[in-house]
Design a protein around this motif. Structure first.
Motif, PDB file in Angstrom:
ATOM      1  N   ASP A   1      74.900  70.112  13.780  1.00  0.00           N
ATOM      2  CA  ASP A   1      74.526  69.761  15.148  1.00  0.00           C
ATOM      3  C   ASP A   1      73.889  71.011  15.752  1.00  0.00           C
ATOM      4  O   ASP A   1      74.576  71.911  16.240  1.00  0.00           O
TER       5      ASP A   1
ATOM      6  N   ASP B   1      74.213  65.187  10.386  1.00  0.00           N
ATOM      7  CA  ASP B   1      75.644  64.890  10.301  1.00  0.00           C
ATOM      8  C   ASP B   1      76.428  66.078   9.735  1.00  0.00           C
ATOM      9  O   ASP B   1      77.666  66.055   9.714  1.00  0.00           O
ATOM     10  N   HIS B   2      75.705  67.134   9.329  1.00  0.00           N
ATOM     11  CA  HIS B   2      76.343  68.365   8.865  1.00  0.00           C
ATOM     12  C   HIS B   2      75.978  69.562   9.738  1.00  0.00           C
ATOM     13  O   HIS B   2      76.631  70.608   9.644  1.00  0.00           O
TER      14      HIS B   2
ATOM     15  N   PHE C   1      78.608  63.941  13.910  1.00  0.00           N
ATOM     16  CA  PHE C   1      79.671  62.940  13.853  1.00  0.00           C
ATOM     17  C   PHE C   1      81.057  63.565  13.992  1.00  0.00           C
ATOM     18  O   PHE C   1      82.056  62.847  13.988  1.00  0.00           O
TER      19      PHE C   1
ATOM     20  N   GLY D   1      78.796  68.958  12.287  1.00  0.00           N
ATOM     21  CA  GLY D   1      77.724  67.988  12.474  1.00  0.00           C
ATOM     22  C   GLY D   1      77.940  67.063  13.658  1.00  0.00           C
ATOM     23  O   GLY D   1      78.984  67.080  14.312  1.00  0.00           O
TER      24      GLY D   1
ATOM     25  N   HIS E   1      84.242  63.369   9.772  1.00  0.00           N
ATOM     26  CA  HIS E   1      83.147  63.398   8.809  1.00  0.00           C
ATOM     27  C   HIS E   1      83.303  64.590   7.865  1.00  0.00           C
ATOM     28  O   HIS E   1      84.257  64.617   7.099  1.00  0.00           O
TER      29      HIS E   1
ATOM     30  N   HIS F   1      83.331  63.116   4.493  1.00  0.00           N
ATOM     31  CA  HIS F   1      82.091  62.347   4.638  1.00  0.00           C
ATOM     32  C   HIS F   1      82.390  60.846   4.770  1.00  0.00           C
ATOM     33  O   HIS F   1      81.943  60.027   3.977  1.00  0.00           O
TER      34      HIS F   1
END
Length: 210
Positions: A51, A48-49, A27, A25, A8, A175
């Protein structure tokens, strides 16, 4: 700089013994990317950026500074006290690497969804990670661009025009965790043909020199 591209939008940058991580993140492989980190850059608060749980677990093992928009504080939980707020246009050093922040706002997903803060980061005036926006730095010739090739907020033609406007020597896909093999095949072919730069999508864990 030695760059490792995780899934990602996550990058790990190693330079002169320092380790800088961008957007660990949910993902990506945040625990692996964050191992030994001296500093972390977060473009914006979306999971997703960022965690949050992985960041806090790593902070328990090894302290580091987090750089990002001031609005990140609410998403960082226990890590909020190590946040160093960054504003658009600001220059600073993270893990020994010169960084300049660009942009300021996330791309519009839908008019009914509030627009949040987002910063793109230019590393050592050569490597650019824009986060979730298509902001073009206007005062530098970017050598290496990591371009967000697919997102709920993006349109293929706009991403192509963004890459052309930045005009890097090379561009790597960013991404892309929501794509499957069919999507990769179509977009890789089209970006290779139309971006005007040397385009490549790296498998997670790939390492390049920056």
């Amino acid at each position: 700089m030695r760059l490792t591209k995780y899934a990602h939008s996550c990058l790990r940058v190693e330079h002169d013994g320092g380790v800088l991580v961008i957007d660990p993140g949910m993902f990506s492989e945040p625990a692996v990317a964050l191992d030994g980190a001296d500093a972390v850059l977060i473009t914006h608060e979306h999971p997703d950026h960022l965690d949050e749980a992985a960041v806090n677990r790593q902070l328990e093992r090894r302290p580091f500074v987090i750089h990002g928009p001031a609005s990140l504080a609410g998403a960082l939980g226990d890590a909020a006290d190590v946040l160093r707020p960054v504003t658009p246009g600001e220059s600073f050093t993270a893990a020994g690497i010169p960084v300049r922040a660009h942009g300021g706002r996330h791309a519009v997903i839908h008019p009914d969804i509030p627009v949040i803060d987002n910063l793109g980061y230019l590393l050592n005036d050569v490597v650019y990670h824009p986060g979730d926006a298509l902001y073009v730095p206007d005062d530098v010739q970017v050598d290496t661009l990591f371009a967000p090739i697919h997102a709920p907020w993006s349109k293929f033609s706009e991403v192509v025009d963004f890459i052309r406007a930045v005009a890097p020597r090379r561009v790597f896909a960013l991404h892309d965790a929501l794509l499957n093999d069919n999507g990769y095949a179509v977009l890789d072919r089209q970006y290779t043909a139309l971006s005007g730069s040397e385009y490549q999508r790296l498998e997670p864990g790939s390492r390049i020199d920056g």
